[in-house]
Design an enzyme around this catalytic site. Structure first.
Site, PDB file in Angstrom:
ATOM      1  N   GLY A 166       0.827  -1.203   0.000  1.00  0.00           N
ATOM      2  CA  GLY A 166       0.000   0.000   0.000  1.00  0.00           C
ATOM      3  C   GLY A 166       0.851   1.238   0.000  1.00  0.00           C
TER       4      GLY A 166
ATOM      5  N   GLY B 154       0.427   9.054   2.679  1.00  0.00           N
ATOM      6  CA  GLY B 154       1.133  10.317   2.710  1.00  0.00           C
ATOM      7  C   GLY B 154       2.511  10.227   3.328  1.00  0.00           C
ATOM      8  N   MET B 155       2.695   9.264   4.236  1.00  0.00           N
ATOM      9  CA  MET B 155       3.978   9.130   4.906  1.00  0.00           C
ATOM     10  C   MET B 155       4.867   8.057   4.289  1.00  0.00           C
ATOM     11  SD  MET B 155       4.565  11.350   7.176  1.00  0.00           S
ATOM     12  CE  MET B 155       5.913  10.574   8.054  1.00  0.00           C
TER      13      MET B 155
ATOM     14  N   ASP C  70      -3.827   9.670  14.839  1.00  0.00           N
ATOM     15  CA  ASP C  70      -4.343   9.346  13.498  1.00  0.00           C
ATOM     16  C   ASP C  70      -5.076   8.004  13.525  1.00  0.00           C
ATOM     17  OD1 ASP C  70      -4.855   9.822  10.821  1.00  0.00           O
ATOM     18  OD2 ASP C  70      -2.993   8.905  10.134  1.00  0.00           O
TER      19      ASP C  70
END
Length: 374
Positions: free
Chosen positions: A16, A19-20, A132
């Site tokens: 996958g 953003g990080m 998060d």
């Protein structure tokens, strides 16, 4: 990247991206095991803030040792200087993928929430806030074990803020009100996000909707979520009260720690017991702990009063042979001035605990009573 060997890891497939960084499945050739590698995008390696945040993920998660938190093995970098984290690889699916198939059964949703809460409670006790929590960051293994992943934007208590002023982190749909306003957050922001995840598991929808991010933020700050029962029949009243308390916009009205949330979830999970009264099968005693009354002039003591009652309730739930009414039910009658017999009948118990707190200067007087309803 597939088939390439980096350090002692052979890249097998891509799992996958986010953003990080991108995540790959790999073989650890030294220890002969399968791991997951998370790479910081090479273009970001010049950004010291992003690099620090990425390293912080490894430090935050590796400081934790819990069955519901993804295991971090090491942090390293490629020959080109690209940072990556080696972490546990788990066969299963994300909670987001699971929810997309169908809303979860009520008992399964409670079980998953308890596991998430237990992992987060471990982090919070170590002064680590995830910041998060969302269904995409929860893995459900094939053995139905929850794994919390991605501590990439975790904030270690007391640490200098990594983000610049005005920069907020996290996925908008799951952000707490204080997070959307880019305020300093504590562990209660994770409790809010967990409330969103529980709502999502039960309904297949998130509680705050919008066609674009600012619309979602407006909903989070100004609107109340639609009732769970509007989307699904058969939701226990106690469970809806738990979700509503987790999603309280005022942090002081939210669950103050995950221990109380876990206790309430276990209580909501219990099915009502039909008890036959006879000589061989005595009735199981039932009890409810009422919120303590604040007898002080200082109304700020209300939270202290509630905390005392919650601690007593928490301890009572660990006693064998005693059925304790969940906090969400017993606290719902706060300030209603009902007769103890009416309260006992309403809550279905034969015993009540009530008390009061009075503070004068530096002196504190706490009284408690155990009352037989009959």
């Amino acid at each position: 990247m597939i088939g390439k060997t980096i350090s002692h890891y052979k890249i097998l497939e891509k799992l996958g991206e986010g953003g990080m960084g991108d995540v790959y499945k790999a073989e650890d050739t030294n220890l002969d095991r399968v791991v997951a590698l998370k790479f910081l995008p090479l273009a970001m390696t010049r950004d010291e803030e992003v690099k620090m945040r990425f390293v912080n993920e490894a430090k935050a998660a590796s400081a934790l040792d819990h069955s519901n938190i993804c295991t971090i093995f090491e942090i390293d970098k490629t020959d080109e200087g690209q940072l990556f984290i080696s972490m546990g690889y788990y066969e299963g699916e994300t909670l987001e993928q699971k929810i997309k198939q169908n809303p979860l059964e009520i008992e399964e949703a409670i079980d998953i929430t308890i596991q998430i809460a237990q992992g987060l409670d471990k982090a919070h006790n170590k002064k680590i806030v995830h910041r998060d929590i969302k269904s995409a960051n929860i893995i459900i293994t094939n053995d139905n074990v929850v794994k919390i992943v991605d501590f990439g934007i975790a904030k270690l208590a007391g640490q200098t803020r990594i983000t610049q002023d005005g920069t907020s982190l996290g996925t908008a749909t799951y952000k707490s009100p204080e997070q959307t306003l880019s305020k300093d957050v504590d562990h209660r922001t994770d409790i809010w996000s967990l409330g969103v995840v529980l709502y999502e598991m039960l309904t297949g929808l998130t509680p705050f909707q919008g066609e674009y991010e600012q619309a979602v933020v407006y909903s989070i700050l100004n609107e109340e979520p639609e009732s769970l029962t509007k989307h699904r029949i058969g939701i226990p009243k106690e469970l809806e009260q738990i979700v509503n308390k987790a999603l309280a916009k005022n942090t002081d009205e939210r669950y103050q720690n995950l221990e109380y949330l876990i206790v309430d979830l276990y209580q909501a999970k219990k099915e009502p017991k039909k008890i036959k009264i006879n000589a061989q099968s005595p009735q199981i005693p039932t009890i409810a702990v009422l919120p303590f009354t604040n007898m002080s002039a200082d109304k700020d003591q209300d939270y202290f009063c509630d905390g005392i009652a919650e601690d007593i309730l928490n301890d009572l739930t660990h006693l064998e042979g005693l059925q304790v009414v969940a906090r969400t039910s017993s606290f719902a009658i706060k300030s209603q001035n009902q007769d103890v017999k009416e309260i006992g009948l309403r809550l279905g118990v034969d015993t009540l605990v009530e008390g009061s707190v009075r503070k004068v200067g530096n002196r504190l007087r706490i009284t408690a009573q155990l009352i037989t309803v009959s």
